[in-house]
Design a protein around this motif. Structure first.
Motif, PDB file in Angstrom:
ATOM      1  N   UNK A  70       0.679 -17.044  -7.806  1.00 22.43           N
ATOM      2  CA  UNK A  70       1.788 -16.436  -7.056  1.00 22.43           C
ATOM      3  C   UNK A  70       1.203 -15.681  -5.868  1.00 22.43           C
ATOM      4  N   UNK A  71       1.625 -16.002  -4.649  1.00 18.62           N
ATOM      5  CA  UNK A  71       1.023 -15.365  -3.457  1.00 18.62           C
ATOM      6  C   UNK A  71       1.421 -13.900  -3.304  1.00 18.62           C
ATOM      7  N   UNK A  72       0.648 -13.024  -3.921  1.00 11.94           N
ATOM      8  CA  UNK A  72       0.851 -11.578  -3.817  1.00 11.94           C
ATOM      9  C   UNK A  72      -0.406 -10.945  -3.223  1.00 11.94           C
ATOM     10  N   UNK A  73      -0.277  -9.785  -2.567  1.00 10.45           N
ATOM     11  CA  UNK A  73      -1.444  -9.130  -1.928  1.00 10.45           C
ATOM     12  C   UNK A  73      -2.303  -8.358  -2.918  1.00 10.45           C
ATOM     13  N   UNK A  96       0.821  -1.210   0.000  1.00 14.43           N
ATOM     14  CA  UNK A  96       0.000   0.000   0.000  1.00 14.43           C
ATOM     15  C   UNK A  96       0.858   1.265   0.000  1.00 14.43           C
ATOM     16  N   UNK A  97       1.949   1.251   0.789  1.00 13.52           N
ATOM     17  CA  UNK A  97       2.864   2.401   0.815  1.00 13.52           C
ATOM     18  C   UNK A  97       3.551   2.547  -0.540  1.00 13.52           C
ATOM     19  N   UNK A  98       3.904   1.419  -1.141  1.00  9.89           N
ATOM     20  CA  UNK A  98       4.587   1.444  -2.438  1.00  9.89           C
ATOM     21  C   UNK A  98       3.680   2.017  -3.515  1.00  9.89           C
ATOM     22  N   UNK A  99       2.430   1.606  -3.532  1.00  7.97           N
ATOM     23  CA  UNK A  99       1.491   2.110  -4.545  1.00  7.97           C
ATOM     24  C   UNK A  99       1.304   3.613  -4.426  1.00  7.97           C
ATOM     25  N   UNK A 100       1.252   4.104  -3.191  1.00  2.00           N
ATOM     26  CA  UNK A 100       1.048   5.538  -2.978  1.00  2.00           C
ATOM     27  C   UNK A 100       2.253   6.361  -3.422  1.00  2.00           C
ATOM     28  N   UNK A 101       3.416   5.707  -3.572  1.00  2.00           N
ATOM     29  CA  UNK A 101       4.633   6.431  -3.929  1.00  2.00           C
ATOM     30  C   UNK A 101       4.893   6.482  -5.434  1.00  2.00           C
ATOM     31  N   UNK A 102       4.153   5.695  -6.213  1.00  2.00           N
ATOM     32  CA  UNK A 102       4.395   5.658  -7.665  1.00  2.00           C
ATOM     33  C   UNK A 102       3.534   6.710  -8.357  1.00  2.00           C
ATOM     34  N   UNK A 103       3.883   7.096  -9.589  1.00  2.00           N
ATOM     35  CA  UNK A 103       3.070   8.071 -10.331  1.00  2.00           C
ATOM     36  C   UNK A 103       1.646   7.552 -10.522  1.00  2.00           C
ATOM     37  N   UNK A 104       0.660   8.439 -10.510  1.00  2.00           N
ATOM     38  CA  UNK A 104      -0.744   8.011 -10.614  1.00  2.00           C
ATOM     39  C   UNK A 104      -1.040   7.138 -11.830  1.00  2.00           C
ATOM     40  N   UNK A 105      -0.465   7.475 -12.991  1.00  2.00           N
ATOM     41  CA  UNK A 105      -0.758   6.706 -14.208  1.00  2.00           C
ATOM     42  C   UNK A 105      -0.201   5.290 -14.157  1.00  2.00           C
ATOM     43  N   UNK A 106       0.784   5.062 -13.296  1.00  2.00           N
ATOM     44  CA  UNK A 106       1.365   3.724 -13.184  1.00  2.00           C
ATOM     45  C   UNK A 106       0.561   2.831 -12.240  1.00  2.00           C
ATOM     46  N   UNK A 107      -0.329   3.433 -11.460  1.00  2.00           N
ATOM     47  CA  UNK A 107      -1.114   2.662 -10.500  1.00  2.00           C
ATOM     48  C   UNK A 107      -1.983   1.636 -11.217  1.00  2.00           C
ATOM     49  N   UNK A 108      -2.580   2.023 -12.342  1.00  4.52           N
ATOM     50  CA  UNK A 108      -3.468   1.114 -13.073  1.00  4.52           C
ATOM     51  C   UNK A 108      -2.730  -0.161 -13.494  1.00  4.52           C
ATOM     52  N   UNK A 109      -1.549   0.041 -14.100  1.00  6.31           N
ATOM     53  CA  UNK A 109      -0.772  -1.104 -14.579  1.00  6.31           C
ATOM     54  C   UNK A 109      -0.309  -1.983 -13.420  1.00  6.31           C
ATOM     55  N   UNK A 110       0.101  -1.371 -12.332  1.00  5.81           N
ATOM     56  CA  UNK A 110       0.587  -2.137 -11.186  1.00  5.81           C
ATOM     57  C   UNK A 110      -0.520  -2.953 -10.545  1.00  5.81           C
ATOM     58  N   UNK A 111      -1.690  -2.342 -10.393  1.00  2.00           N
ATOM     59  CA  UNK A 111      -2.819  -3.066  -9.802  1.00  2.00           C
ATOM     60  C   UNK A 111      -3.193  -4.260 -10.671  1.00  2.00           C
TER      61      UNK A 111
END
Length: 227
Positions: free
Chosen positions: A30-33, A4-19
């Motif tokens: 793969x056990x990821x949150x 959650x902290x990592x997502x908040x630190x990335x650029x907004x447009x990258x959030x979609x791809x990361x999620x």
């Protein structure tokens, strides 16, 4: 660093791809949150950082595509794949985890894929296990799509709605607090005034904090003698 902290630190447009990527990899087995990533992105959407529709769309796509790839892997690898993973990752793919997931599939059939989207353990196992058990792909696809849309879209909508409501409440809190403070002050003054009036009514013999008789004696002593 937590997801959650990592997502908040990335650029907004990258959030979609990361999620989408995190949920896709989780759906592969793969056990990821993935759920934490989705909730965090939804909170960011409520804050106006990202678009909630794009968050829901990317999360849904990641869930459906990831489960479909997991299904193909499970169909080719079969149970030996889970046994190999169990030796390497006993905390996530141990015999107990696999047995619990298999019982769920025996009980619910294709709907184990649907309900598995809402349960952390089954969310990892659903796609690969459905493939290894040779579930017909059309049944798997129906449950997979329904589960992905309702889970991703529903979670995003719920967190976004609650977040916006909380934001509006917090914005209004300063005015509400000021009004409550003014009412409290006016109420306290009125109560004290009522109590003072009641005390004077119950003790008419006192004036200014000293008895009337004492005041008369003092005045008489101070007056000059008649003669």
């Amino acid at each position: 660093m937590h997801i959650d902290v990592w997502l908040e630190s990335v650029p907004p447009n990258a959030v979609y791809a990361l999620v989408g990527a995190i949920i896709l990899l989780e759906s592969l087995g793969i056990p990821l949150p993935g759920e934490i990533a989705l909730v965090t992105a939804s909170v960011l959407a409520a804050s106006g950082v990202v678009n909630p529709w794009l968050v829901a769309a990317c999360a849904t796509a990641g869930a459906i595509v990831g489960d479909s790839i997991g299904y193909s892997i499970g169909r080719k690898g079969g149970k030996p794949l889970f046994e190999k993973l169990g030796r390497k990752f006993p905390k996530h793919f141990g015999p107990d985890h696999l047995a619990t997931a298999e019982r769920s599939f025996q009980k619910w059939g294709m709907w184990a894929v649907f309900f598995g989207r809402f349960i952390a353990l089954l969310r990892i196992f659903a796609g690969p296990l459905a493939g290894s058990l040779r579930m017909p792909y059309w049944k798997f696809l129906i449950a997979n799509v329904l589960g992905g849309v309702i889970w991703a879209g529903g979670t995003t909508w719920l967190i976004y709605t609650v977040g916006k409501a909380a934001e509006q409440w917090l914005k209004s809190f300063s005015w509400i607090g000021l009004i409550l403070a003014a009412l409290f002050g006016a109420g306290s003054a009125w109560i004290l005034k009522r109590r003072a009036a009641k005390h004077r009514a119950e003790h008419p013999e006192t004036t200014g904090g000293r008895p009337v008789e004492a005041a008369a004696e003092v005045d008489a002593a101070a007056a000059p003698a008649a003669d």
